[in-house]
Design a protein around this motif. Structure first.
Motif, PDB file in Angstrom:
ATOM      1  N   MET A  74       0.839  -1.196   0.000  1.00 50.67           N
ATOM      2  CA  MET A  74       0.000   0.000   0.000  1.00 50.67           C
ATOM      3  C   MET A  74       0.873   1.244   0.000  1.00 50.67           C
ATOM      4  O   MET A  74       1.717   1.427   0.877  1.00 50.67           O
ATOM      5  N   ASN A  75       0.684   2.093  -0.994  1.00 47.52           N
ATOM      6  CA  ASN A  75       1.474   3.318  -1.085  1.00 47.52           C
ATOM      7  C   ASN A  75       0.799   4.419  -0.273  1.00 47.52           C
ATOM      8  O   ASN A  75      -0.387   4.703  -0.461  1.00 47.52           O
ATOM      9  N   LYS A  76       1.555   5.036   0.633  1.00 50.35           N
ATOM     10  CA  LYS A  76       1.033   6.072   1.518  1.00 50.35           C
ATOM     11  C   LYS A  76       1.737   7.388   1.227  1.00 50.35           C
ATOM     12  O   LYS A  76       2.950   7.520   1.409  1.00 50.35           O
ATOM     13  N   LEU A  77       0.982   8.374   0.776  1.00 51.12           N
ATOM     14  CA  LEU A  77       1.565   9.672   0.449  1.00 51.12           C
ATOM     15  C   LEU A  77       1.936  10.432   1.715  1.00 51.12           C
ATOM     16  O   LEU A  77       1.103  10.631   2.593  1.00 51.12           O
ATOM     17  N   THR A  78       3.192  10.850   1.807  1.00 48.79           N
ATOM     18  CA  THR A  78       3.641  11.623   2.971  1.00 48.79           C
ATOM     19  C   THR A  78       4.298  12.944   2.597  1.00 48.79           C
ATOM     20  O   THR A  78       4.230  13.907   3.358  1.00 48.79           O
TER      21      THR A  78
ATOM     22  N   ARG B 225      -6.903  19.154 -13.055  1.00 46.54           N
ATOM     23  CA  ARG B 225      -8.022  19.811 -13.724  1.00 46.54           C
ATOM     24  C   ARG B 225      -8.971  18.785 -14.351  1.00 46.54           C
ATOM     25  O   ARG B 225     -10.107  19.107 -14.687  1.00 46.54           O
ATOM     26  N   GLU B 226      -8.496  17.568 -14.492  1.00 41.68           N
ATOM     27  CA  GLU B 226      -9.275  16.520 -15.142  1.00 41.68           C
ATOM     28  C   GLU B 226      -9.684  15.412 -14.181  1.00 41.68           C
ATOM     29  O   GLU B 226     -10.729  14.774 -14.361  1.00 41.68           O
ATOM     30  N   LYS B 227      -8.862  15.156 -13.165  1.00 40.31           N
ATOM     31  CA  LYS B 227      -9.128  14.090 -12.204  1.00 40.31           C
ATOM     32  C   LYS B 227      -8.797  14.579 -10.806  1.00 40.31           C
ATOM     33  O   LYS B 227      -7.981  15.493 -10.633  1.00 40.31           O
ATOM     34  N   SER B 228      -9.379  13.966  -9.812  1.00 40.42           N
ATOM     35  CA  SER B 228      -9.022  14.302  -8.435  1.00 40.42           C
ATOM     36  C   SER B 228      -7.645  13.748  -8.117  1.00 40.42           C
ATOM     37  O   SER B 228      -7.208  12.752  -8.704  1.00 40.42           O
ATOM     38  N   LEU B 229      -6.966  14.398  -7.198  1.00 36.43           N
ATOM     39  CA  LEU B 229      -5.644  13.933  -6.793  1.00 36.43           C
ATOM     40  C   LEU B 229      -5.733  12.533  -6.198  1.00 36.43           C
ATOM     41  O   LEU B 229      -4.861  11.690  -6.414  1.00 36.43           O
ATOM     42  N   LYS B 230      -6.808  12.278  -5.459  1.00 37.22           N
ATOM     43  CA  LYS B 230      -7.004  10.957  -4.842  1.00 37.22           C
ATOM     44  C   LYS B 230      -7.104   9.869  -5.906  1.00 37.22           C
ATOM     45  O   LYS B 230      -6.485   8.803  -5.777  1.00 37.22           O
ATOM     46  N   SER B 231      -7.864  10.152  -6.965  1.00 33.14           N
ATOM     47  CA  SER B 231      -8.021   9.134  -8.004  1.00 33.14           C
ATOM     48  C   SER B 231      -6.717   8.894  -8.754  1.00 33.14           C
ATOM     49  O   SER B 231      -6.416   7.765  -9.153  1.00 33.14           O
ATOM     50  N   ILE B 232      -5.936   9.958  -8.932  1.00 34.94           N
ATOM     51  CA  ILE B 232      -4.626   9.803  -9.587  1.00 34.94           C
ATOM     52  C   ILE B 232      -3.706   8.973  -8.711  1.00 34.94           C
ATOM     53  O   ILE B 232      -3.054   8.034  -9.176  1.00 34.94           O
ATOM     54  N   TRP B 233      -3.648   9.298  -7.424  1.00 35.73           N
ATOM     55  CA  TRP B 233      -2.759   8.597  -6.505  1.00 35.73           C
ATOM     56  C   TRP B 233      -3.126   7.118  -6.380  1.00 35.73           C
ATOM     57  O   TRP B 233      -2.253   6.257  -6.354  1.00 35.73           O
ATOM     58  N   GLU B 234      -4.411   6.826  -6.328  1.00 29.38           N
ATOM     59  CA  GLU B 234      -4.847   5.460  -6.073  1.00 29.38           C
ATOM     60  C   GLU B 234      -4.973   4.619  -7.342  1.00 29.38           C
ATOM     61  O   GLU B 234      -5.179   3.398  -7.263  1.00 29.38           O
ATOM     62  N   SER B 235      -4.822   5.230  -8.501  1.00 31.13           N
ATOM     63  CA  SER B 235      -4.947   4.478  -9.749  1.00 31.13           C
ATOM     64  C   SER B 235      -3.807   3.470  -9.900  1.00 31.13           C
ATOM     65  O   SER B 235      -2.634   3.814  -9.719  1.00 31.13           O
ATOM     66  N   PRO B 236      -4.133   2.228 -10.252  1.00 36.24           N
ATOM     67  CA  PRO B 236      -3.073   1.220 -10.463  1.00 36.24           C
ATOM     68  C   PRO B 236      -2.210   1.523 -11.679  1.00 36.24           C
ATOM     69  O   PRO B 236      -1.137   0.926 -11.837  1.00 36.24           O
ATOM     70  N   ASP B 237      -2.661   2.453 -12.505  1.00 39.35           N
ATOM     71  CA  ASP B 237      -1.878   2.811 -13.687  1.00 39.35           C
ATOM     72  C   ASP B 237      -0.886   3.951 -13.422  1.00 39.35           C
ATOM     73  O   ASP B 237      -0.050   4.247 -14.281  1.00 39.35           O
TER      74      ASP B 237
ATOM     75  N   GLY C  23      11.519   6.752  -3.570  1.00 37.27           N
ATOM     76  CA  GLY C  23      10.150   6.880  -3.069  1.00 37.27           C
ATOM     77  C   GLY C  23       9.187   7.536  -4.033  1.00 37.27           C
ATOM     78  O   GLY C  23       8.000   7.716  -3.711  1.00 37.27           O
ATOM     79  N   ALA C  24       9.665   7.902  -5.228  1.00 39.53           N
ATOM     80  CA  ALA C  24       8.815   8.597  -6.189  1.00 39.53           C
ATOM     81  C   ALA C  24       7.575   7.780  -6.537  1.00 39.53           C
ATOM     82  O   ALA C  24       7.686   6.634  -6.986  1.00 39.53           O
ATOM     83  N   GLY C  25       6.402   8.360  -6.314  1.00 37.67           N
ATOM     84  CA  GLY C  25       5.161   7.676  -6.618  1.00 37.67           C
ATOM     85  C   GLY C  25       4.749   6.640  -5.593  1.00 37.67           C
ATOM     86  O   GLY C  25       3.666   6.061  -5.692  1.00 37.67           O
ATOM     87  N   LYS C  26       5.602   6.409  -4.599  1.00 38.34           N
ATOM     88  CA  LYS C  26       5.298   5.449  -3.533  1.00 38.34           C
ATOM     89  C   LYS C  26       4.879   6.170  -2.255  1.00 38.34           C
ATOM     90  O   LYS C  26       3.887   5.810  -1.634  1.00 38.34           O
ATOM     91  N   HIS C  27       5.664   7.170  -1.860  1.00 38.31           N
ATOM     92  CA  HIS C  27       5.254   8.033  -0.751  1.00 38.31           C
ATOM     93  C   HIS C  27       5.535   9.505  -1.052  1.00 38.31           C
ATOM     94  O   HIS C  27       5.312  10.371  -0.213  1.00 38.31           O
ATOM     95  N   VAL C  28       6.011   9.771  -2.261  1.00 36.49           N
ATOM     96  CA  VAL C  28       6.334  11.130  -2.703  1.00 36.49           C
ATOM     97  C   VAL C  28       5.646  11.417  -4.033  1.00 36.49           C
ATOM     98  O   VAL C  28       5.559  10.524  -4.884  1.00 36.49           O
ATOM     99  N   ILE C  29       5.162  12.645  -4.198  1.00 35.42           N
ATOM    100  CA  ILE C  29       4.695  13.062  -5.515  1.00 35.42           C
ATOM    101  C   ILE C  29       5.222  14.453  -5.829  1.00 35.42           C
ATOM    102  O   ILE C  29       5.655  15.196  -4.943  1.00 35.42           O
ATOM    103  N   GLY C  30       5.148  14.799  -7.093  1.00 32.12           N
ATOM    104  CA  GLY C  30       5.466  16.144  -7.543  1.00 32.12           C
ATOM    105  C   GLY C  30       4.247  16.751  -8.211  1.00 32.12           C
ATOM    106  O   GLY C  30       3.488  16.058  -8.907  1.00 32.12           O
ATOM    107  N   ILE C  31       4.034  18.038  -7.967  1.00 38.40           N
ATOM    108  CA  ILE C  31       2.934  18.763  -8.595  1.00 38.40           C
ATOM    109  C   ILE C  31       3.563  19.856  -9.452  1.00 38.40           C
ATOM    110  O   ILE C  31       4.370  20.657  -8.957  1.00 38.40           O
TER     111      ILE C  31
END
Length: 384
Positions: free
Chosen positions: A1-5, A275-287, A244-252
């Motif tokens: 489970m990837n947890k954004l921190t 602007r097209e998707k919620s951040l939650k849906s992007i983070w949780e997407s398996p793709d 940790g990129a994409g596992k617990h770290v993201i860039g905006i």
């Protein structure tokens, strides 16, 4: 489970400098930049995802007039917020906004002593940065400095250390200037892999000094000294466990693009746009972020594939491998442990007395040092 921190947010691509090593090749603000309302929406989405820490960067974030409004919303949402700036626009108004917004720390980019720094960045910028550090300290704002190490400034670390210590800077982060953006036009400035060891030696020798030195993710990973430097910073046991990129770290990015790491500029790796998707849906997407989330040591090449730490390390910093070799699967030649092993290999190859090689084999076996043992055995075999 990837947890954004943790997140890094490039709130603008606009910048008042044209730094010769800028990885993003920043210039003017771009027309598709998130507006204030959109940016505040991102702040709220980050809260909902449970983000703990964020750094505002750019471009030069202070060229955006609402930077402090964004920072305040983040802080109000319980997110520890800091800002990286070139220091040019730090004045009484900036300090007031930093304090009222709740900024935890202000980090200035300083890339050498005056002549070198101004050559890399902008004439007069060094003195502005020094003045800014003094003013920030006077107002009890925690300060840090980040230096992108290259061949132009690597010889100035000792003098910079003394200067920053005297200024009361809280911490100093080292990172490698990598061949991306403007710096890609200056390959002769890129340090050599063996320089990594001298950088780590410098940091190790300063443990216990007035200024806390921090090694960025592109420096390390399993030499005894870099482990000690990181443990000193964290006041705890430390171990590198992969990018940790994409596992617990993201860039905006400035336009709402979501990436695993802001340093990796490949547009094909953008996971989505807020602007097209919620951040939650992007983070949780398996793709999303599959290039790193699904990465395993079997994909690595060279020494990284064979290294004793391969399954835990996964090749160190992804961006280092990508920038220098053009591939996430390539060997990380700038890994300190890799450099150490290659030094051992060169030394063993220089020996003509087999008994001396046998001594190394025996010591490596006693220490259960698999990589050194294998290297020594192979060299012995080649000499028989």
């Amino acid at each position: 489970m990837n947890k954004l921190t943790t997140a890094v947010w490039e709130i603008t691509m606009g910048c008042n400098m044209r730094c010769k090593h800028c990885g993003s090749s920043c210039a003017e603000a771009l027309p598709d930049e998130l507006n204030t309302s959109e940016a505040l929406g991102v702040c709220d989405q980050l809260k909902d995802l449970g983000l703990k820490v964020i750094t505002l960067s750019g471009g030069e974030p202070t060229t955006r007039s609402d930077w402090h409004i964004i920072a305040k919303r983040l802080v109000d949402n319980g997110i520890i917020t800091s800002i990286i700036t070139n220091g040019w626009l730090i004045d009484e108004n900036f300090i007031h906004n930093a304090i009222t917004s709740g900024i935890r720390s202000v980090c200035l980019s300083i890339d050498g002593l005056e002549k070198t720094h101004d050559f890399i960045r902008r004439s007069g910028s060094f003195n502005k940065s020094i003045k800014a550090l003094k003013e920030l300290r006077k107002n009890n704002i925690s300060t840090s400095v980040i230096t992108s190490i290259n061949k132009e400034n690597i010889c100035e670390l000792e003098e910079l250390y003394q200067l920053l210590s005297d200024l009361g800077v809280n911490s100093w982060q080292f990172q490698i200037a990598l061949p991306m953006g403007n710096f890609a036009k200056r390959p002769e400035w890129l340090i050599e892999p063996q320089d990594i060891l001298s950088i780590i030696d410098f940091a190790y020798n300063k443990i216990g000094g007035k200024l806390l030195i921090v090694l960025a993710d592109c420096i390390g990973y399993y030499s005894n000294k870099d482990i000690k430097v990181n443990e000193n910073f964290l006041n705890d046991n430390w171990s590198w466990t992969g990018c940790g990129a994409g596992k617990h770290v993201i860039g905006i990015l400035h336009n709402g693009d979501i990436v695993a790491c802001t340093s990796i500029r490949d547009k094909t790796l953008v996971a989505g746009n807020i602007r097209e998707k919620s951040l939650k849906s992007i983070w949780e997407s398996p793709d999303s972020f599959k290039w790193n989330r699904n990465f395993d040591s079997s994909k690595l090449k060279g020494f990284c594939r064979e290294c004793r730490y391969t399954e835990r390390c996964l090749g160190g910093c992804s961006n280092s491998r990508y920038c220098i070799n053009g591939s996430f699967e390539s060997e990380n030649r700038y890994c300190a442990y890799n450099v150490e092993m290659k030094k051992w290999k060169k030394y063993l190859e220089s020996l003509n007395d087999i008994s001396e090689i046998d001594n190394v084999i025996e010591k490596a076996a006693a220490l259960k040092h698999q990589d050194l043992y294998k290297i020594a055995c192979e060299i012995k075999q080649s000499k028989l």
